[in-house]
Write a protein that holds these residues in place. Structure first.
Motif, PDB file in Angstrom:
ATOM      1  N   GLY A   1       0.770  -1.237   0.000  1.00 43.32           N
ATOM      2  CA  GLY A   1       0.000   0.000   0.000  1.00 43.32           C
ATOM      3  C   GLY A   1       0.793   1.274   0.000  1.00 43.32           C
ATOM      4  O   GLY A   1       0.209   2.358  -0.054  1.00 43.32           O
ATOM      5  N   LEU A   2       2.131   1.180   0.053  1.00 38.27           N
ATOM      6  CA  LEU A   2       2.958   2.382   0.098  1.00 38.27           C
ATOM      7  C   LEU A   2       3.404   2.786  -1.302  1.00 38.27           C
ATOM      8  O   LEU A   2       3.876   1.934  -2.064  1.00 38.27           O
ATOM      9  CB  LEU A   2       4.186   2.148   0.976  1.00 38.27           C
TER      10      LEU A   2
ATOM     11  N   PRO B   1       2.978 -10.249  -3.555  1.00 37.95           N
ATOM     12  CA  PRO B   1       2.346 -11.374  -2.869  1.00 37.95           C
ATOM     13  C   PRO B   1       0.952 -11.032  -2.356  1.00 37.95           C
ATOM     14  O   PRO B   1       0.080 -11.895  -2.282  1.00 37.95           O
ATOM     15  CB  PRO B   1       3.313 -11.680  -1.715  1.00 37.95           C
ATOM     16  N   VAL B   2       0.754  -9.771  -1.999  1.00 39.31           N
ATOM     17  CA  VAL B   2      -0.547  -9.302  -1.531  1.00 39.31           C
ATOM     18  C   VAL B   2      -0.841  -7.983  -2.222  1.00 39.31           C
ATOM     19  O   VAL B   2       0.020  -7.402  -2.878  1.00 39.31           O
ATOM     20  CB  VAL B   2      -0.566  -9.111   0.014  1.00 39.31           C
ATOM     21  N   GLN B   3      -2.057  -7.503  -2.070  1.00 40.25           N
ATOM     22  CA  GLN B   3      -2.431  -6.199  -2.597  1.00 40.25           C
ATOM     23  C   GLN B   3      -3.198  -5.448  -1.522  1.00 40.25           C
ATOM     24  O   GLN B   3      -4.423  -5.539  -1.431  1.00 40.25           O
ATOM     25  CB  GLN B   3      -3.265  -6.327  -3.871  1.00 40.25           C
ATOM     26  N   ARG B   4      -2.458  -4.737  -0.685  1.00 41.05           N
ATOM     27  CA  ARG B   4      -3.085  -3.933   0.362  1.00 41.05           C
ATOM     28  C   ARG B   4      -3.689  -2.657  -0.239  1.00 41.05           C
ATOM     29  O   ARG B   4      -3.346  -2.262  -1.349  1.00 41.05           O
ATOM     30  CB  ARG B   4      -2.060  -3.553   1.436  1.00 41.05           C
ATOM     31  N   THR B   5      -4.593  -2.033   0.500  1.00 40.59           N
ATOM     32  CA  THR B   5      -5.199  -0.784   0.040  1.00 40.59           C
ATOM     33  C   THR B   5      -4.115   0.229  -0.284  1.00 40.59           C
ATOM     34  O   THR B   5      -3.277   0.550   0.554  1.00 40.59           O
ATOM     35  CB  THR B   5      -6.135  -0.213   1.114  1.00 40.59           C
TER      36      THR B   5
END
Length: 386
Positions: free
Chosen positions: A148-149, A322-326
């Motif tokens: 998310g950054l 690996p993930v997709q944070r906001t």
């Protein structure tokens, strides 16, 4: 499982802070840079050792050794001396300590250029050492934008284990490659004003990797172009936030060094949010994803993901997300004024860009020329990021 951590080459504690947020505990920090040590001593109430070369042993309760070992000899921005370089070769001290005390887990972090330099010799040396010691290992290049950054920061995370399958940590998540979030003029974009001939360091709705400084040790934060045509560099406090730290995390460094030294500390740090993701997966391993694999064969570089869990070295097709944070947009993320890119820096970049043959986004160079003209007409002014 809650781990007891020994942090080597701790820097300003990015790995250790992220792992602590995932529930793990650090019992030893080792760092020899005075400015970084000042930060560690203020931010962590933990035993501190100042030189890994004189560290005789790890705390007996250690279950996880972490090390963001020096990258100067492995980075494109450094001397590229390779794993035998005086700085990056210090990873051998990690191996020395592990040979004496086989901790269940070891986590290393470094720049992805190590996978290309000298046909990946650095990774071959590291992987071979852990294979010799009986460890299973896996590594993956991860982009901090996944958390998310808005900083495009690609780093290699190498996890070795004597007791479990490291793939249940690094390969239990997969979000797939992500498309660009807009384009020039629709969103803020970042670039490195120190480049212009061989590369641009371009990032859409993000900044390119925050660096420790130039080859001469001069802080060189990336530049940002806002949709309204504003061109400037981010505030140091926003750079800390882009690495996942609170504002003024590195301020204790000013007790022993100049304020500008904080840019180097931030640029050399490990992303806190990436470390937290790894820490949470170490506490709660997941199912290994269905990733395409193939045996590794001699090549000019190592792949961006690989493992050896007993069946030989395998290259792995895994994304860097690996993930997709906001996701936080770059323009919305910045809370401090940009410092206008100086007349000298702008003119230097434009001169290099006009001599080089790189292709730039439409209107980009014109925007910089307008900025340069404005600087010459009015002189430097601070501008507030919207």
């Amino acid at each position: 499982m809650k781990h007891s951590i020994a942090g080597l080459f701790a820097g300003i504690g990015g790995l250790e802070r992220g792992l602590a947020r995932a529930g793990h505990e650090t019992t030893l920090l080792c760092e020899n840079d005075p400015a970084a040590s000042a930060v560690l001593q203020r931010r962590f109430d933990i035993a501190h050792h100042d030189d890994v070369r004189s560290l005789k042993s790890l705390p007996k309760q250690t279950t996880l050794v972490v090390a963001g070992f020096p990258c100067q000899d492995l980075s494109q921005a450094g001397k590229t001396a390779g794993i035998e370089g005086a700085r990056s070769g210090l990873v051998g001290e990690v191996v020395r300590l592990i040979e004496a005390q086989r901790t269940p887990y070891v986590l290393l972090e470094n720049v992805p250029f190590m996978l290309q330099l000298s046909a990946g010799r650095a990774m071959d040396v590291i992987a071979s050492a852990f294979e010799h010691l009986g460890y299973k290992w896996a590594y993956r290049v991860v982009d901090s934008r996944a958390f998310g950054l808005p900083q495009r920061r690609r780093r290699v995370y190498f996890l070795a284990s004597l007791v479990d399958d490291p793939r249940t940590v690094l390969f239990a998540d997969e979000a797939g490659e992500q498309a660009e979030r807009g384009d020039f003029r629709s969103v803020a974009c970042g670039f490195y004003w120190t480049e212009g001939i061989r590369g641009l360091g371009w990032a859409v709705d993000a900044i390119p990797t925050i660096k420790g400084g130039s080859a001469l040790g001069i802080p060189s934060p990336p530049a940002i172009v806002l949709p309204d045509g504003t061109v400037g560099t981010p505030d140091l406090r926003d750079a800390e936030r882009l690495q996942g730290f609170p504002i003024d995390w590195t301020k204790p460094a000013e007790t022993v060094a100049r304020r500008s030294s904080r840019w180097k500390l931030v640029g050399n740090a490990v992303s806190v949010r990436a470390a937290e993701w790894i820490g949470k997966r170490m506490a709660k391993p997941g199912e290994i994803g269905d990733f395409p694999t193939a045996p590794m064969t001699p090549a000019k570089s190592w792949p961006t993901a690989a493992w050896n869990v007993g069946g030989g070295r395998m290259r792995v097709e895994a994304s860097e997300w690996p993930v997709q944070r906001t996701y936080q947009s770059l323009e919305g993320f910045l809370i401090h004024p940009l410092s206008p890119l100086s007349e000298k820096a702008t003119a230097g970049f434009l001169s290099r860009a006009e001599r080089g043959g790189l292709r730039f986004p439409p209107e980009f160079l014109r925007t910089l020329r307008n900025h340069l003209a404005g600087m010459r007409d009015t002189g430097p002014r601070s501008s507030r990021a919207a």
